[in-house]
Design a protein around this motif. Structure first.
Motif, PDB file in Angstrom:
ATOM      1  N   ASN A 148       3.845  23.312  -4.522  1.00  0.00           N
ATOM      2  CA  ASN A 148       3.386  22.365  -3.660  1.00  0.00           C
ATOM      3  C   ASN A 148       4.502  21.464  -3.422  1.00  0.00           C
ATOM      4  O   ASN A 148       4.724  21.003  -2.117  1.00  0.00           O
ATOM      5  CB  ASN A 148       2.252  21.445  -4.341  1.00  0.00           C
ATOM      6  N   GLU A 149       5.272  21.033  -4.225  1.00  0.00           N
ATOM      7  CA  GLU A 149       6.631  20.155  -4.142  1.00  0.00           C
ATOM      8  C   GLU A 149       7.550  20.672  -3.226  1.00  0.00           C
ATOM      9  O   GLU A 149       8.041  19.958  -2.627  1.00  0.00           O
ATOM     10  CB  GLU A 149       6.866  19.475  -5.612  1.00  0.00           C
ATOM     11  N   GLU A 150       7.601  21.969  -3.480  1.00  0.00           N
ATOM     12  CA  GLU A 150       8.698  22.440  -2.556  1.00  0.00           C
ATOM     13  C   GLU A 150       8.234  22.576  -1.154  1.00  0.00           C
ATOM     14  O   GLU A 150       8.953  22.062  -0.069  1.00  0.00           O
ATOM     15  CB  GLU A 150       8.748  24.241  -2.722  1.00  0.00           C
ATOM     16  N   ASP A 180       2.703   8.007  -6.169  1.00  0.00           N
ATOM     17  CA  ASP A 180       3.593   8.164  -5.129  1.00  0.00           C
ATOM     18  C   ASP A 180       3.241   8.821  -4.029  1.00  0.00           C
ATOM     19  O   ASP A 180       3.475   8.033  -2.747  1.00  0.00           O
ATOM     20  CB  ASP A 180       4.910   8.808  -5.552  1.00  0.00           C
ATOM     21  N   HIS A 181       2.461   9.849  -4.021  1.00  0.00           N
ATOM     22  CA  HIS A 181       2.066  10.517  -2.757  1.00  0.00           C
ATOM     23  C   HIS A 181       1.059   9.621  -1.969  1.00  0.00           C
ATOM     24  O   HIS A 181       0.899   9.520  -0.919  1.00  0.00           O
ATOM     25  CB  HIS A 181       1.414  11.871  -3.182  1.00  0.00           C
ATOM     26  N   GLU A 182       0.015   8.765  -3.008  1.00  0.00           N
ATOM     27  CA  GLU A 182      -0.978   8.283  -2.053  1.00  0.00           C
ATOM     28  C   GLU A 182      -0.186   6.874  -1.430  1.00  0.00           C
ATOM     29  O   GLU A 182      -0.585   6.632  -0.397  1.00  0.00           O
ATOM     30  CB  GLU A 182      -2.058   7.708  -3.301  1.00  0.00           C
ATOM     31  N   ASP A 192      11.742  10.384  -3.657  1.00  0.00           N
ATOM     32  CA  ASP A 192      10.592  10.387  -4.625  1.00  0.00           C
ATOM     33  C   ASP A 192      10.194  11.832  -5.108  1.00  0.00           C
ATOM     34  O   ASP A 192      10.124  12.166  -5.964  1.00  0.00           O
ATOM     35  CB  ASP A 192       9.281   9.476  -4.065  1.00  0.00           C
ATOM     36  N   GLU A 193      10.233  12.504  -3.542  1.00  0.00           N
ATOM     37  CA  GLU A 193       9.821  13.817  -3.719  1.00  0.00           C
ATOM     38  C   GLU A 193      10.954  14.847  -4.418  1.00  0.00           C
ATOM     39  O   GLU A 193      10.633  15.428  -5.298  1.00  0.00           O
ATOM     40  CB  GLU A 193       9.759  14.417  -2.117  1.00  0.00           C
ATOM     41  N   ARG A 194      12.053  14.240  -4.082  1.00  0.00           N
ATOM     42  CA  ARG A 194      13.147  15.122  -4.823  1.00  0.00           C
ATOM     43  C   ARG A 194      13.109  14.731  -6.610  1.00  0.00           C
ATOM     44  O   ARG A 194      13.482  15.600  -7.156  1.00  0.00           O
ATOM     45  CB  ARG A 194      14.538  14.651  -4.762  1.00  0.00           C
ATOM     46  N   ARG A 195      12.740  13.540  -6.857  1.00  0.00           N
ATOM     47  CA  ARG A 195      12.515  13.164  -8.226  1.00  0.00           C
ATOM     48  C   ARG A 195      11.302  14.144  -8.949  1.00  0.00           C
ATOM     49  O   ARG A 195      11.502  14.478  -9.912  1.00  0.00           O
ATOM     50  CB  ARG A 195      12.387  11.634  -8.258  1.00  0.00           C
ATOM     51  N   HIS A 196      10.242  14.312  -8.145  1.00  0.00           N
ATOM     52  CA  HIS A 196       8.965  15.093  -8.628  1.00  0.00           C
ATOM     53  C   HIS A 196       9.294  16.433  -8.822  1.00  0.00           C
ATOM     54  O   HIS A 196       9.152  16.869  -9.817  1.00  0.00           O
ATOM     55  CB  HIS A 196       7.905  14.984  -7.472  1.00  0.00           C
ATOM     56  N   ILE A 197      10.022  16.917  -8.000  1.00  0.00           N
ATOM     57  CA  ILE A 197      10.499  18.428  -8.060  1.00  0.00           C
ATOM     58  C   ILE A 197      11.376  18.591  -9.265  1.00  0.00           C
ATOM     59  O   ILE A 197      11.481  19.598  -9.904  1.00  0.00           O
ATOM     60  CB  ILE A 197      10.842  19.139  -6.750  1.00  0.00           C
ATOM     61  N   ALA A 254      -4.045  17.793  -5.041  1.00  0.00           N
ATOM     62  CA  ALA A 254      -3.601  18.701  -5.778  1.00  0.00           C
ATOM     63  C   ALA A 254      -3.162  18.349  -7.111  1.00  0.00           C
ATOM     64  O   ALA A 254      -3.449  18.940  -8.260  1.00  0.00           O
ATOM     65  CB  ALA A 254      -2.414  19.680  -5.328  1.00  0.00           C
ATOM     66  N   TYR A 255      -2.559  17.030  -7.399  1.00  0.00           N
ATOM     67  CA  TYR A 255      -2.167  16.551  -8.657  1.00  0.00           C
ATOM     68  C   TYR A 255      -3.586  16.091  -9.431  1.00  0.00           C
ATOM     69  O   TYR A 255      -3.336  16.353 -10.318  1.00  0.00           O
ATOM     70  CB  TYR A 255      -1.270  15.313  -8.306  1.00  0.00           C
ATOM     71  N   ARG A 256      -4.518  15.802  -8.600  1.00  0.00           N
ATOM     72  CA  ARG A 256      -5.689  15.497  -9.177  1.00  0.00           C
ATOM     73  C   ARG A 256      -6.214  16.716  -9.851  1.00  0.00           C
ATOM     74  O   ARG A 256      -6.545  16.537 -11.122  1.00  0.00           O
ATOM     75  CB  ARG A 256      -6.512  14.977  -8.200  1.00  0.00           C
TER      76      ARG A 256
HETATM   77 FE   LIG Z   1       5.855  14.993  -4.468  1.00  0.00          FE
END
Ligand SMILES: [Fe+2]
Ligand SMILES: [Fe+2]
Length: 261
Positions: A201-203, A153-155, A231-236, A130-132
């Motif tokens: 998506n991040e939620e 990060d996700h990869e 990391d996920e919390r930083r993304h959102i 999705a980021y791509r």
């Molecule tokens: Fe994320």
């Protein structure tokens, strides 16, 4: 001052009024509203994990809620264990969200834990994809760079989790992954919509990580999931802040219109 109730009596999160909730440190009017809304649409909180799924409640606030409130009769045994585990406060909040485990360490013999981790791997891969899509819709170099870092990060998460299971990475997205990609393709037309789609998506990803941490994970996997979740919390946080700072938040649909729809 007005926060005395926090010390005098535990507030039952499943029955508290907005006013009572606002007596808990860190809970403002908006967060109180979200807690009550979550309660009325999804039912009583059965665990602290449920509480963590309320938007605007992070692990630090969760620690404060655990100090200043209880889950009343609707809570099951995991919540009791979680509360006992809080001890020193906010620093242990993420760990407190997990259910008590009968043994420390060991392999992933629990199907639920295995399913949770497989789900995370698939979700991380879907998020990277999705980021791509989102990156292709963006033009501002700073935004592109940031989203590329998140994609990385996700990869990395997907690879590390697969390694931990001794499994190879799935080659195809599952149904949910395909939905996420399609949703992002349809939504991410330009920068604003790309970021809004990725926030959605991040939620999803953040909820999945929180849910995985509530299952019975071996210690090494748990540490990995906790680190990934940071990391996920930083993304959102970054995406949410970027949408806000650029004035890209859409006005809310008036409730009269939403009901008519
Ligand atoms: Fe994320
Ligand atoms: Fe991840």
């Amino acid at each position: 001052m007005a926060k005395a109730p926090r010390r005098n009596a535990r507030i039952d999160l499943n029955n508290a009024t907005a006013e009572e909730l606002e007596g808990i440190e860190g809970i403002d009017g908006e967060r109180a509203r979200l807690i009550i809304e979550h309660r009325s649409t999804r039912g009583s909180f059965r665990s602290w994990e449920d509480v963590l799924s309320v938007s605007g409640i992070d692990t630090v606030l969760l620690g404060k809620l655990q100090e200043g409130s209880s889950l009343g009769a609707a809570a099951g045994p995991p919540a009791e264990g979680a509360r006992a585990a809080t001890g020193g406060g906010a620093g242990t909040a993420a760990g407190a969200a997990k259910a008590p485990r009968p043994t420390a360490g060991g392999g992933i013999g629990d199907m639920t834990a295995l399913e949770e981790i497989m789900g995370l791997i698939l979700l991380d891969l879907a998020a990277a994809e999705a980021y791509r899509v989102a990156i292709a819709a963006c033009k501002t170099p700073e935004i592109k760079r940031q989203l590329e870092a998140f994609q990385g990060d996700h990869e990395r998460h997907a690879r590390a989790l697969s390694d931990a299971l001794g499994a190879s990475l799935p080659e195809e997205p599952d149904d949910r992954g395909q939905c996420i990609r399609r949703y992002t393709e349809l939504s991410a037309r330009e920068e604003r919509t790309a970021l809004v789609a990725m926030r959605g998506n991040e939620e999803l990803t953040n909820d999945a990580y929180a849910s995985a941490l509530a299952s019975d994970l071996p210690d090494d996997v748990r540490r990995m999931v906790e680190a990934n979740w940071q990391d996920e919390r930083r993304h959102i946080r970054w995406i949410t802040e970027e949408i806000r700072a650029r004035g890209w938040e859409l006005p809310e649909v008036p409730s009269s219109l939403a009901e008519a729809a």
